[in-house]
Motif scaffolding. Structure first.
Motif, PDB file in Angstrom:
ATOM      1  N   GLY A   1     -28.270  13.939  -1.717  1.00  0.00           N
ATOM      2  CA  GLY A   1     -27.033  14.618  -1.355  1.00  0.00           C
ATOM      3  C   GLY A   1     -27.271  15.937  -0.674  1.00  0.00           C
ATOM      4  O   GLY A   1     -28.404  16.406  -0.569  1.00  0.00           O
ATOM      5  N   TYR A   2     -26.192  16.509  -0.182  1.00  0.00           N
ATOM      6  CA  TYR A   2     -26.271  17.870   0.358  1.00  0.00           C
ATOM      7  C   TYR A   2     -24.911  18.539   0.224  1.00  0.00           C
ATOM      8  O   TYR A   2     -23.895  17.870  -0.025  1.00  0.00           O
ATOM      9  N   ALA A   3     -24.926  19.847   0.359  1.00  0.00           N
ATOM     10  CA  ALA A   3     -23.691  20.620   0.216  1.00  0.00           C
ATOM     11  C   ALA A   3     -22.956  20.622   1.543  1.00  0.00           C
ATOM     12  O   ALA A   3     -23.487  21.053   2.569  1.00  0.00           O
ATOM     13  N   THR A   4     -21.730  20.129   1.519  1.00  0.00           N
ATOM     14  CA  THR A   4     -20.910  20.039   2.724  1.00  0.00           C
ATOM     15  C   THR A   4     -19.921  21.209   2.746  1.00  0.00           C
ATOM     16  O   THR A   4     -19.886  22.028   1.824  1.00  0.00           O
ATOM     17  N   SER A   5     -19.085  21.205   3.770  1.00  0.00           N
ATOM     18  CA  SER A   5     -18.057  22.250   3.846  1.00  0.00           C
ATOM     19  C   SER A   5     -16.813  21.852   3.048  1.00  0.00           C
ATOM     20  O   SER A   5     -15.829  22.568   3.045  1.00  0.00           O
ATOM     21  N   GLY A   6     -16.849  20.695   2.387  1.00  0.00           N
ATOM     22  CA  GLY A   6     -15.705  20.268   1.579  1.00  0.00           C
ATOM     23  C   GLY A   6     -15.495  18.772   1.670  1.00  0.00           C
ATOM     24  O   GLY A   6     -16.277  18.042   2.299  1.00  0.00           O
ATOM     25  N   GLY A   7     -14.409  18.330   1.054  1.00  0.00           N
ATOM     26  CA  GLY A   7     -14.134  16.900   0.958  1.00  0.00           C
ATOM     27  C   GLY A   7     -14.008  16.229   2.313  1.00  0.00           C
ATOM     28  O   GLY A   7     -14.418  15.070   2.479  1.00  0.00           O
ATOM     29  N   THR A   8     -13.451  16.930   3.291  1.00  0.00           N
ATOM     30  CA  THR A   8     -13.271  16.319   4.614  1.00  0.00           C
ATOM     31  C   THR A   8     -14.623  15.924   5.196  1.00  0.00           C
ATOM     32  O   THR A   8     -14.821  14.776   5.607  1.00  0.00           O
ATOM     33  N   GLU A   9     -15.557  16.871   5.212  1.00  0.00           N
ATOM     34  CA  GLU A   9     -16.880  16.564   5.768  1.00  0.00           C
ATOM     35  C   GLU A   9     -17.570  15.475   4.952  1.00  0.00           C
ATOM     36  O   GLU A   9     -18.195  14.561   5.523  1.00  0.00           O
ATOM     37  N   SER A  10     -17.468  15.535   3.633  1.00  0.00           N
ATOM     38  CA  SER A  10     -18.123  14.517   2.789  1.00  0.00           C
ATOM     39  C   SER A  10     -17.568  13.137   3.110  1.00  0.00           C
ATOM     40  O   SER A  10     -18.324  12.162   3.222  1.00  0.00           O
ATOM     41  N   ASN A  11     -16.240  13.049   3.250  1.00  0.00           N
ATOM     42  CA  ASN A  11     -15.629  11.741   3.525  1.00  0.00           C
ATOM     43  C   ASN A  11     -16.023  11.223   4.912  1.00  0.00           C
ATOM     44  O   ASN A  11     -16.296  10.030   5.088  1.00  0.00           O
ATOM     45  N   ILE A  12     -16.068  12.109   5.890  1.00  0.00           N
ATOM     46  CA  ILE A  12     -16.494  11.705   7.246  1.00  0.00           C
ATOM     47  C   ILE A  12     -17.931  11.171   7.199  1.00  0.00           C
ATOM     48  O   ILE A  12     -18.235  10.103   7.742  1.00  0.00           O
TER      49      ILE A  12
END
Ligand code: 0PR
Length: 365
Positions: free
Chosen positions: A83-94
């Motif tokens: 895993g990695y740290a994203t900018s939030g749920g939007t980026e994770s879902n994309i």
């Protein structure tokens, strides 16, 4: 831009006046974000200049990101998750849908999502050229496994379920939908952007995380119930190797490949998310969640005493009502089905709930 710079005093007095225009969290019941925990702010400031986009320059911060992912993986029953740290749920879902699409190259691919899914999936499907098949919810606003099964065809590259829906706070039947995904060997993404740091502390829940063998990936956002600074989300994958399909070459950086969506990435919110989880531990997070759930139950009881029925009994700390009022001085939101929506975040304390109910009582009278 002006020719000459401002004095610091003038500048900060202007910034203070601008900040005064913002609402304060105390009377906001419509947000899934909250005031960061004091240790989050302290850690954020300590890492303010770090850039995870060039991790070789910041090996300490990169190690902390790995530790954060391991802690979250452990919490979601798979300490070996990638895993990695994203900018939030939007980026994770994309990113989850990008991986799913690359794993099954077909023409005109489709994705099955519940009608409750967050609008980030509209963005993801638009960007990725995926047909979005939204399946209707059951009477309790949860995804229906039978309808998921019916919507699948040979072009389905992913199924999405939600743990802690944005509007009604429901947890989809992940285990049952997981069986459908397994039967058809389809990538299964769980959007737990909100509920991922609530559900682990709720008693008696059916398995919904990596304990369900067909779950491929999970979004979980420290900047929601993790009380980190903004922006900090996380995307976890059962198979760490699966990130490889997103790699691009980054020849002149300190690392030679990168699978993230953003290039320059802030280390400060990552340090802040790590700090909160480490400082509170399971015990502290559990106490935080129990408090929010208790306040959710109290708000529901109070609203129903005024005759405003709950739309549904929520699984997590989101409460919705059949109530047309617009309570003066408060921020609530309205779901697309017309219900008043409140989110009982940590800043919505018992006192805040009582004070909100007083306003409702006055408007009601
Ligand atoms: N998945 C779920 C289930 C979500 O609830 C959200 C955001 C996302 C994904 C996307 O996360 P990011 O916004 O971090 O990319 N849910 C909140 C919402 O749309 C976000 C929010 C937070 C909105 C605070 C307003 C606000 O004041 O309601």
């Amino acid at each position: 831009m002006k020719e000459n710079g401002s004095s610091e005093e003038e500048l900060f007095s202007y910034l203070s006046s601008v900040r005064e225009e913002d609402l304060k969290y105390g009377r906001i019941l419509s947000s899934m974000c909250t005031r960061p925990h004091p240790v989050a702010i302290r850690a954020h400031m300590q890492f303010i200049e770090t850039n995870l986009g060039d991790p070789g320059l910041f090996p300490g911060t990169m190690g902390l990101e790995d530790e954060l992912i391991t802690m979250l993986g452990d919490l979601l029953h798979h300490s070996g998750a990638g895993g990695y740290a994203t900018s939030g749920g939007t980026e994770s879902n994309i990113q989850a849908l990008r991986i799913a699409k690359k794993q099954k190259p077909v023409d005109t691919p489709n994705v099955i999502i519940p009608a409750s899914a967050h609008f980030s999936f509209d963005k993801a499907c638009d960007m990725l050229g995926l047909q979005m098949r939204s399946v209707p919810l059951d009477a309790n606003y949860r995804m229906d496994p039978v309808l998921v099964n019916e919507a699948i065809d040979e072009k389905t590259v992913a199924i999405v379920s939600v743990v802690g829906t944005t509007e009604y706070g429901m947890i989809d039947p992940v285990k049952e939908i997981g069986s459908v995904a397994a039967d058809h060997d389809i990538f299964f993404h769980v959007d737990a952007a909100f509920g991922g740091l609530v559900a682990p502390f709720l008693p008696g829940l059916a398995p919904w995380d990596f304990l369900v063998p067909s779950v491929s990936s999970i979004s979980v956002d420290p900047h929601k119930m993790g009380m980190s600074t903004i922006p900090c989300g996380a995307l976890l994958l059962r198979d760490p190797e699966a990130f490889g399909c997103l790699n691009v070459d980054t020849p002149y950086l300190t690392v030679k490949k990168e699978c993230t969506l953003a290039g320059t990435r802030p280390g400060a919110p990552v340090a802040s998310a790590y700090a909160v989880l480490r400082y509170l531990g399971r015990e502290g997070l559990s106490a935080l969640v129990q408090g929010c759930m208790e306040n959710t139950r109290r708000l529901i009881e109070g609203m129903e005493a005024f005759g405003y029925a709950r739309a549904v009994t929520p699984d997590v700390n989101v409460a919705t009502f059949d109530c047309p009022l617009v309570p003066t001085g408060w921020r609530v939101s309205r779901t697309r089905w017309g219900h008043m929506r409140t989110v009982l975040m940590p800043h919505v304390t018992r006192d805040v709930v009582e004070s909100f109910l007083e306003t409702i009582g006055e408007s009601h009278a």
